[in-house]
Design a protein around this motif. Structure first.
Motif, PDB file in Angstrom:
ATOM      1  N   HIS A 166      41.244  28.588  40.338  1.00 12.20           N
ATOM      2  CA  HIS A 166      40.381  28.505  41.379  1.00 12.20           C
ATOM      3  C   HIS A 166      40.347  29.502  42.309  1.00 12.20           C
ATOM      4  O   HIS A 166      39.380  30.228  42.487  1.00 12.20           O
ATOM      5  N   ILE A 170      37.030  31.890  41.897  1.00 10.36           N
ATOM      6  CA  ILE A 170      36.288  31.465  43.036  1.00 10.36           C
ATOM      7  C   ILE A 170      36.130  32.619  44.016  1.00 10.36           C
ATOM      8  O   ILE A 170      35.327  33.378  44.478  1.00 10.36           O
ATOM      9  N   GLU A 175      33.139  36.056  44.248  1.00  9.48           N
ATOM     10  CA  GLU A 175      33.140  36.699  45.422  1.00  9.48           C
ATOM     11  C   GLU A 175      32.671  38.026  45.297  1.00  9.48           C
ATOM     12  O   GLU A 175      31.904  38.494  46.012  1.00  9.48           O
TER      13      GLU A 175
END
Length: 352
Positions: A166, A170, A175
């Motif tokens: 994760h 993420i 990002e």
């Protein structure tokens, strides 16, 4: 090619230093640059390393900072170079750096944004497999992606409890792509892209192959103060005759940019025959300069409206900005002329 031609000899590297030093001295003389430790360092065209991508990035940044200096050096080599081969190379680089194909530029921007979005949605697993393969080859330990993420140098209490998978997907992968997409959208939003696409329709390259009448008329609607509804109808009629004229005249078949088109129109008196078309071309040519001028004004405000002038009014600020931005012209005015102009104004005290 640029590095081979400009940075091939000590003499040419020294020429870059001299021109850049002159520009720096002029900027410091009028207080355009700040003085301090580590500021205004000497720049050069360092050759990038084949395996160090950061060196490529630094070279590109130096080219951007030295752009005007490089242009001057290329012009000197192109005119006064000792070897004919160097002259031809310098002239070729000069024209290739000057040339900007707006159509390809807008297309590349759109394609890049699509590729980034595609990578964001479907590229995680492919990227992850490449990273794991690289780590295995070079003996780098790959953490268990399903284990709880442990930050380095930070307390666990201030970090959300997530897995390594994760975190990397993420907080890192997505990002970074979102930051790139946001930067693209800020610099190339839909309005700007539409404006550039319409401007590109006047590109005379390849016999006006990119010309599109509807896009040109749409471009004219962006300037309502210059083109009324009657002018738009007149422009529509002028465009048909204009394009037929351009395609029949051999002098307009080998043009490469809009500026060359405008000069040929003036030389052949066609700017008088097609006044609305020529007006639109002038607006296209003025737009980049006007945009750069606005950015220049905002950059100048950081120097003019400092802490000591924080409460300055609009009119005094405007006057200070004019003299600061157009300093090259105002430096040519002598102090005696300024005093004489001040004395000729309304009653004011003066020193006899």
């Amino acid at each position: 090619m640029l590095l081979n031609v400009v940075g091939v000899s000590c003499k040419r590297r020294e020429l870059i230093r001299e021109i850049q030093a002159q520009k720096l001295a002029q900027a410091l003389e009028v207080d355009e640059l700040e003085i301090g430790f580590g500021l205004n360092q000497e720049l050069g065209l360092k050759r990038p390393g084949d395996t160090r991508w950061s060196s490529h990035y630094k070279t590109l940044l130096n080219v951007m900072d030295l752009f005007s200096t490089i242009f001057k050096v290329l012009m000197i080599i192109g005119k006064d170079g000792s070897k004919s081969e160097d002259k031809c190379k310098a002239q070729g680089i000069f024209y290739s750096m000057e040339d900007q194909d707006i159509i390809n530029a807008t297309r590349l921007v759109s394609l890049t944004k699509c590729q980034l979005q595609k990578m964001r949605e479907d590229g995680w697993e492919i990227h992850l497999n490449k990273v794991i393969s690289f780590c295995n080859i070079h003996g780098i330990v790959v953490p268990d992606l399903e284990a709880c993420y442990i930050p380095h140098g930070r307390s666990k209490r201030f970090v959300q409890q997530v897995t390594y998978r994760h975190h990397f997907r993420i907080d890192v992968f997505i990002e970074i792509i979102d930051l790139l997409l946001q930067e693209f959208n800020n610099r190339f939003d839909e309005v700007n892209m539409e404006l550039i696409r319409c401007m590109a329709c006047f590109n005379p390259r390849d016999g006006f192959s990119s010309f599109d009448k509807e896009s040109v008329l749409k471009l004219a609607t962006f300037y309502p103060s210059d083109f009324s509804s009657i002018d738009l109808r007149t422009l529509e009629c002028q465009l048909d005759i204009f394009m037929e004229d351009m395609k029949r005249d051999n002098d307009f078949q080998n043009l490469q940019d809009i500026s060359s088109l405008s000069m040929n129109l003036v030389e052949t008196k066609r700017d008088v025959a097609y006044p609305l078309v020529f007006l639109l071309i002038k607006l296209i040519l003025i737009l980049p300069v006007a945009t750069a001028s606005v950015e220049r004004v905002f950059s100048g405000m950081t120097f003019v409206k400092n802490k000591l002038r924080n409460r300055i009014g609009d009119q005094p600020l405007n006057d200070c900005l004019v003299t600061f931005i157009e300093k090259e012209m105002f430096l040519q005015v002598s102090d005696d002329d300024i005093v004489h102009r001040f004395e000729e104004m309304k009653t004011r005290r003066k020193i006899n």
